[in-house]
Design a protein around this motif. Structure first.
Motif, PDB file in Angstrom:
ATOM      1  N   GLY A 153       0.820  -1.210   0.000  1.00 25.95           N
ATOM      2  CA  GLY A 153       0.000   0.000   0.000  1.00 25.95           C
ATOM      3  C   GLY A 153       0.849   1.252   0.000  1.00 25.95           C
ATOM      4  N   PHE A 154       1.902   1.246   0.789  1.00 19.83           N
ATOM      5  CA  PHE A 154       2.826   2.376   0.844  1.00 19.83           C
ATOM      6  C   PHE A 154       3.371   2.676  -0.556  1.00 19.83           C
ATOM      7  CE2 PHE A 154       3.813   3.752   5.167  1.00 19.83           C
ATOM      8  CZ  PHE A 154       4.521   4.920   4.937  1.00 19.83           C
TER       9      PHE A 154
ATOM     10  N   VAL B  51      -5.714   3.784  -6.308  1.00 17.67           N
ATOM     11  CA  VAL B  51      -5.342   2.476  -5.763  1.00 17.67           C
ATOM     12  C   VAL B  51      -6.526   1.845  -5.038  1.00 17.67           C
ATOM     13  CG1 VAL B  51      -3.824   1.262  -4.156  1.00 17.67           C
ATOM     14  CG2 VAL B  51      -2.931   3.166  -5.504  1.00 17.67           C
ATOM     15  N   SER B  52      -6.856   0.624  -5.402  1.00 20.00           N
ATOM     16  CA  SER B  52      -7.979  -0.085  -4.795  1.00 20.00           C
ATOM     17  C   SER B  52      -7.480  -1.163  -3.833  1.00 20.00           C
ATOM     18  CB  SER B  52      -8.830  -0.744  -5.876  1.00 20.00           C
ATOM     19  OG  SER B  52      -8.094  -1.773  -6.526  1.00 20.00           O
ATOM     20  N   ILE B  53      -8.410  -1.680  -3.046  1.00 17.41           N
ATOM     21  CA  ILE B  53      -8.082  -2.798  -2.149  1.00 17.41           C
ATOM     22  C   ILE B  53      -7.587  -3.987  -2.972  1.00 17.41           C
ATOM     23  CG2 ILE B  53      -9.096  -4.520  -0.603  1.00 17.41           C
ATOM     24  CD1 ILE B  53     -10.885  -2.258   0.488  1.00 17.41           C
ATOM     25  N   ARG B  54      -8.204  -4.180  -4.116  1.00 17.89           N
ATOM     26  CA  ARG B  54      -7.788  -5.267  -5.008  1.00 17.89           C
ATOM     27  C   ARG B  54      -6.352  -5.066  -5.468  1.00 17.89           C
ATOM     28  NH1 ARG B  54      -7.761  -6.287 -10.519  1.00 17.89           N
ATOM     29  NH2 ARG B  54      -8.175  -8.447 -11.120  1.00 17.89           N
ATOM     30  N   ASN B  55      -5.987  -3.826  -5.838  1.00 15.97           N
ATOM     31  CA  ASN B  55      -4.616  -3.529  -6.259  1.00 15.97           C
ATOM     32  C   ASN B  55      -3.608  -3.851  -5.167  1.00 15.97           C
ATOM     33  OD1 ASN B  55      -5.786  -0.486  -7.861  1.00 15.97           O
ATOM     34  ND2 ASN B  55      -5.504  -2.519  -8.760  1.00 15.97           N
ATOM     35  N   ILE B  56      -3.930  -3.389  -3.953  1.00 18.26           N
ATOM     36  CA  ILE B  56      -3.022  -3.594  -2.818  1.00 18.26           C
ATOM     37  C   ILE B  56      -2.847  -5.085  -2.538  1.00 18.26           C
ATOM     38  CG2 ILE B  56      -2.714  -3.225  -0.338  1.00 18.26           C
ATOM     39  CD1 ILE B  56      -4.282  -0.571  -0.710  1.00 18.26           C
ATOM     40  N   SER B  57      -3.966  -5.801  -2.518  1.00 20.52           N
ATOM     41  CA  SER B  57      -3.933  -7.237  -2.226  1.00 20.52           C
ATOM     42  C   SER B  57      -3.144  -8.005  -3.282  1.00 20.52           C
ATOM     43  CB  SER B  57      -5.359  -7.790  -2.139  1.00 20.52           C
ATOM     44  OG  SER B  57      -6.112  -7.090  -1.179  1.00 20.52           O
ATOM     45  N   LYS B  58      -3.409  -7.680  -4.539  1.00 17.72           N
ATOM     46  CA  LYS B  58      -2.729  -8.371  -5.634  1.00 17.72           C
ATOM     47  C   LYS B  58      -1.237  -8.089  -5.610  1.00 17.72           C
ATOM     48  CE  LYS B  58      -2.872  -8.986 -10.662  1.00 17.72           C
ATOM     49  NZ  LYS B  58      -3.539  -8.559 -11.935  1.00 17.72           N
TER      50      LYS B  58
END
Length: 207
Positions: free
Chosen positions: A23-24, A35-42
């Protein structure tokens, strides 16, 4: 049983740290809105379910980034400025080194802009943002008291004023340096001179 629980805890901590690191990187590069939660997770090689196991939502995640950075800053300042080290000149010189590193932490400075912009747009997030910010100011104030000669009483209102000035000036000038990338010492000198002047003023008023 205990070893199994510890293993699960360690695994969750590893997941949490990986998500925070991703995320950082993503938010500093692309901005919070992109940036989405999906982006961060992936990016962290985890599922969205893993994200929600650690954070209630994206705003909670952003606040955690803020808390962790402030905790890091406070710990570093506590190491630099201590009552055990009564040589304030030495503490100021160590603060110079810390400020140089702080000014060059572009990743965090970009995220700090995202935090402020989002807080300005969202009232509910702004309330949580203010709480985290106030906690940070309170902790920095406790550290800055160490720069006041021990024999003198401390005016808490003046310490709070110095703290607000130091934090605001540090972030404001650091953002300018991030844009112009000129002489970092110029900006650091402004902060140190302001801090020294404020401390001298308080000390003189208390005599």
């Amino acid at each position: 049983m205990n070893s199994e629980k510890l293993s699960r805890d360690e695994k969750q901590l590893k997941t949490r740290l990986a998500l925070i690191e991703s995320g950082f990187s993503l938010i500093s590069s692309h901005g919070y809105g992109a940036v989405s939660i999906r982006n961060i997770s992936k990016h962290a090689n985890y599922t969205q379910g893993a994200f929600y196991s650690n954070f209630s939502n994206k705003e909670d995640f952003l606040l955690e980034l803020m808390r962790l950075q402030f905790e890091k800053e406070n710990l570093q300042l506590q190491t630099i400025i201590s009552k055990e080290d009564l040589n304030s000149d030495y503490s100021i010189e160590k603060l110079r080194v810390w400020l140089s590193d702080f000014f060059n932490n572009f990743e965090w400075l970009k995220i700090s802009i995202e935090l402020q912009l989002y807080a300005a747009r969202d009232k509910s997030f702004a309330l949580e943002y203010q709480k985290v910010w106030q906690t940070h100011k309170d902790e920095v104030a406790k550290i800055l008291i160490c720069l006041i000669p021990a024999a003198q009483p401390v005016d808490q209102n003046q310490i709070e004023t110095i703290t607000a000035e130091l934090i605001s000036l540090s972030y404001g000038l650091a953002l300018q340096y991030m844009i112009f990338k000129d002489d970092v010492e110029k900006y650091i000198n402004i902060i140190i001179q302001n801090l020294n002047h404020r401390i001298e003023t308080i000390s003189a008023a208390m005599k």
